[in-house]
Design a protein around this motif. Structure first.
Motif, short mmCIF file in Angstrom:
data_model
loop_
_atom_site.label_atom_id
_atom_site.label_comp_id
_atom_site.label_asym_id
_atom_site.label_seq_id
_atom_site.Cartn_x
_atom_site.Cartn_y
_atom_site.Cartn_z
N ALA A 110 0.41 -1.52 0.04
CA ALA A 110 0.29 0.03 0.26
C ALA A 110 0.45 0.86 0.13
CB ALA A 110 -1.27 -0.36 1.28
N VAL A 111 2.04 1.61 0.94
CA VAL A 111 3.33 3.16 0.90
C VAL A 111 3.24 2.57 -0.53
CG1 VAL A 111 5.44 2.88 0.44
CG2 VAL A 111 3.82 1.95 2.92
N GLY A 112 3.90 1.27 -1.40
CA GLY A 112 3.58 1.92 -3.66
C GLY A 112 2.37 2.50 -3.88
N ALA A 113 1.62 1.73 -3.27
CA ALA A 113 0.16 2.61 -4.67
C ALA A 113 0.05 4.33 -4.04
CB ALA A 113 -1.33 1.88 -3.49
N GLY A 114 0.17 4.46 -2.94
CA GLY A 114 0.27 5.82 -2.14
C GLY A 114 1.41 6.65 -2.33
N PHE A 115 2.24 6.60 -3.00
CA PHE A 115 3.32 7.07 -3.55
C PHE A 115 2.89 7.48 -4.95
CE2 PHE A 115 6.35 6.92 -0.51
CZ PHE A 115 7.06 8.58 -0.20
N ALA A 116 2.40 6.32 -5.54
CA ALA A 116 1.70 6.08 -7.01
C ALA A 116 0.66 7.66 -6.79
CB ALA A 116 1.12 4.82 -7.35
N LEU A 117 -0.20 7.29 -6.06
CA LEU A 117 -1.51 8.07 -6.05
C LEU A 117 -0.49 9.67 -5.69
CD1 LEU A 117 -4.28 9.50 -5.32
CD2 LEU A 117 -3.81 8.84 -3.24
N GLN A 118 0.56 10.15 -5.00
CA GLN A 118 0.94 11.24 -5.09
C GLN A 118 1.60 11.80 -7.13
OE1 GLN A 118 3.35 12.53 -1.63
NE2 GLN A 118 2.34 11.03 -0.25
N VAL A 119 2.02 11.26 -7.47
CA VAL A 119 2.71 11.24 -8.70
C VAL A 119 1.72 11.46 -9.43
CG1 VAL A 119 3.89 10.07 -10.58
CG2 VAL A 119 4.19 9.65 -8.59
N ASP A 120 0.28 11.03 -9.66
CA ASP A 120 -0.49 10.96 -10.33
C ASP A 120 -0.99 13.15 -9.63
OD1 ASP A 120 -0.80 8.61 -11.28
OD2 ASP A 120 -2.96 8.25 -10.69
N ALA B 278 1.56 14.74 -11.26
CA ALA B 278 1.26 15.31 -12.31
C ALA B 278 0.20 16.31 -13.02
CB ALA B 278 1.52 14.13 -12.63
N GLY B 279 -1.50 15.97 -12.29
CA GLY B 279 -2.78 16.20 -12.60
C GLY B 279 -3.33 15.72 -13.12
N HIS B 280 -2.89 14.42 -13.11
CA HIS B 280 -4.12 13.24 -13.41
C HIS B 280 -4.58 12.92 -12.84
CE1 HIS B 280 0.03 12.05 -15.76
NE2 HIS B 280 -0.66 12.69 -16.51
N SER B 281 -4.89 13.17 -11.31
CA SER B 281 -5.71 12.87 -10.11
C SER B 281 -6.27 14.58 -9.53
CB SER B 281 -5.28 11.69 -9.54
OG SER B 281 -6.35 11.40 -8.09
N THR B 282 -7.46 14.84 -9.64
CA THR B 282 -7.96 15.27 -8.37
C THR B 282 -8.20 15.51 -6.96
OG1 THR B 282 -10.47 14.72 -8.40
CG2 THR B 282 -9.25 16.35 -10.20
N THR B 283 -7.10 13.97 -6.46
CA THR B 283 -7.08 13.92 -5.21
C THR B 283 -6.91 15.01 -4.46
OG1 THR B 283 -8.09 11.09 -5.28
CG2 THR B 283 -7.41 12.24 -2.52
N SER B 284 -6.55 15.72 -3.10
CA SER B 284 -6.49 15.77 -1.66
C SER B 284 -5.14 15.55 -2.25
CB SER B 284 -7.47 16.03 -0.78
OG SER B 284 -6.02 16.67 0.17
N ILE B 285 -4.20 16.60 -2.03
CA ILE B 285 -2.86 15.94 -1.24
C ILE B 285 -2.48 15.44 0.00
CG2 ILE B 285 -1.69 18.10 -0.75
CD1 ILE B 285 -0.08 15.56 -2.88
N LEU B 286 -3.21 16.01 0.90
CA LEU B 286 -2.99 15.70 2.22
C LEU B 286 -4.21 14.09 2.35
CD1 LEU B 286 -3.05 16.55 5.39
CD2 LEU B 286 -5.16 17.55 5.30
N ILE B 287 -4.87 13.83 1.24
CA ILE B 287 -5.56 12.37 1.51
C ILE B 287 -4.21 10.47 1.08
CG2 ILE B 287 -6.75 10.81 0.09
CD1 ILE B 287 -9.06 13.13 0.14
N ALA B 288 -3.34 11.93 0.31
CA ALA B 288 -2.08 10.89 -0.89
C ALA B 288 -1.43 10.90 0.22
CB ALA B 288 -1.82 11.88 -1.90
N HIS B 289 -0.55 12.03 0.60
CA HIS B 289 -0.37 11.77 2.63
C HIS B 289 -0.41 10.75 3.06
CE1 HIS B 289 2.88 12.87 4.86
NE2 HIS B 289 2.00 13.43 6.72
N TYR B 290 -1.73 10.45 3.62
CA TYR B 290 -1.97 9.54 4.49
C TYR B 290 -1.90 7.94 3.67
CZ TYR B 290 -2.63 12.93 8.29
OH TYR B 290 -2.30 13.56 9.34
#
Length: 398
Positions: free
Chosen positions: A306-316, A319-331
């Protein structure tokens, strides 16, 4: 010219003797064998597990990127459990009975085919709650395990009750999974209710079977096999770091991707260091500890991937590929790291360390949760490693 009847019978007899010689009894392995290590077949088996784990981590990554948090996390846990449980059951069996004859190899390859089928169905499971391929692959894996346990029951007379309990228990639980597949499980809550019952049934099989007599698994071999799977799981974080580096554009240089890549590598190295520290894993072969240690690693593996999935989310997000909050990606990174620390504490540290030293990982798990984004996570991870190293150094000098 047709061969004579005696000649045909002679050829058939030679063929029969050939197979009789090559198929070995599935006798128990020596639990005290020195330098027992993973076999090439087991390493090939792990390679198949890589594909399935990567598919589950990718499913979690995309679900988080689309803000399907509860749905994605629930499906991720279900997928990783199926992959881990199939891997774990085969690993403990091979530790006790691997005779490396042709039939054992062929049944292992059937298990690998089932694992690939399971992996192929994970994307459909995440997208549409279609778990047909997942269950099909899983049942293939488990029925091949039934065949292996029946072979062991034939040749290990002293543990026949144990091995038959495994075979019967596994077969009965597969009937439950097939029934779940045939039932109407269009509702997510209904599915996970049924899935939770299935997990309970699966976990109960070894706990009940081993009470009839412990299988002759090799401690050092099991510890090595679990460590190898953990390296595979941590590879998801390495992949996420590579994704961050791929986003770097020299014409429009963004230092955030550099920070993200460095942070992912620092955390990867820290997680590896903490797991493979000096403390002894699985100190004895008592059934209670073996079950806690063996089952408790599910938390470590869930968190590591899941750590890897979380970092992949931060990359997205960067890069502007996701509108998810950076705080959520941090957690999405911080919570799995904290769970990873807690998992190591649960299966190892609380058994081998003194009252003060055993609290280091839980303390840093809490600090990880409240740390600032990006650099903060890597900094706390480094402090955790330094604290554990200092703890081990002080213990060795006393």
């Amino acid at each position: 010219m047709l061969a004579s009847k005696p000649s045909i019978e002679k050829q058939q007899g030679q063929l029969h003797r050939l197979f009789k010689i090559r198929l070995k009894p599935m006798s128990p392995r020596d639990m005290q064998q020195e330098h027992r290590a993973a076999t090439p077949l087991e390493l090939l088996f792990d390679l198949v597990s890589v594909i399935a784990i990567a598919a589950a981590a990718a499913g979690l990554h995309h679900a988080l990127a689309e803000a399907h948090y509860i749905d994605g996390i629930s499906k991720y846990i279900a997928a990783i459990f199926a992959i881990w449980w199939a891997w774990m059951n085969y690993t403990w069996f091979a530790s006790a009975y691997d005779n490396d004859d042709p039939l054992f190899r062929l049944l292992t390859m059937v298990i690998m085919a089932g694992a690939l089928t399971l992996a192929a169905g994970i994307s459909q499971f995440f997208e549409q709650l279609d778990f047909g391929l997942v269950v099909m692959g899983y049942v293939i894996i488990r029925l091949a395990m039934v065949a292996l346990w029946l072979r062991a029951a034939k040749h290990d007379r002293a543990r026949r009750k144990t091995t038959l309990s495994y075979a019967v228990g596994i077969a009965l639980v597969q009937l439950y999974w097939v029934g779940l597949l045939l039932a109407d499980m269009s509702s997510l809550s209904l599915f996970f209710g049924g899935f939770a019952i299935g997990i309970g049934l699966e976990l109960s099989v070894p706990a009940l079977a081993e009470r009839h007599g412990t299988t002759p698994w090799h401690r050092d071999h099991i510890v090595e096999r679990y460590g190898l799977l953990n390296i595979i799981v941590l590879g998801e974080t390495l992949l996420a770091g590579s994704m961050a580096l791929n986003q770097i554009n020299l014409d429009n240089f963004d230092t955030r991707f550099v920070y993200l890549a460095i942070s992912s590598l620092v955390i990867l190295f820290s997680l590896w260091w903490l797991y493979f520290s000096r403390e002894e894993q699985l100190q004895h072969k008592q059934l209670k500890l073996a079950l806690i240690w063996g089952y408790g690693h599910l938390v470590i593996y869930l968190a590591g991937a899941a750590v890897g999935a979380g970092f992949a989310l931060q990359v997205d997000i960067l890069a502007g590929h996701s509108t998810t909050s950076i705080l959520i990606a941090h957690y999405a990174v911080a919570i799995p790291i904290a769970a990873y620390f807690g998992g190591i504490w649960f299966v190892r540290d609380r058994y081998v360390l003194g009252s003060a030293a055993k609290g280091i990982l839980p303390l840093f798990a809490c600090l990880i949760i409240i740390s600032p984004p990006l650099v903060g996570l890597g900094g706390v991870a480094c402090l955790t490693v330094m604290s554990v190293y200092l703890r081990n150094h002080l213990a060795s000098t006393q």
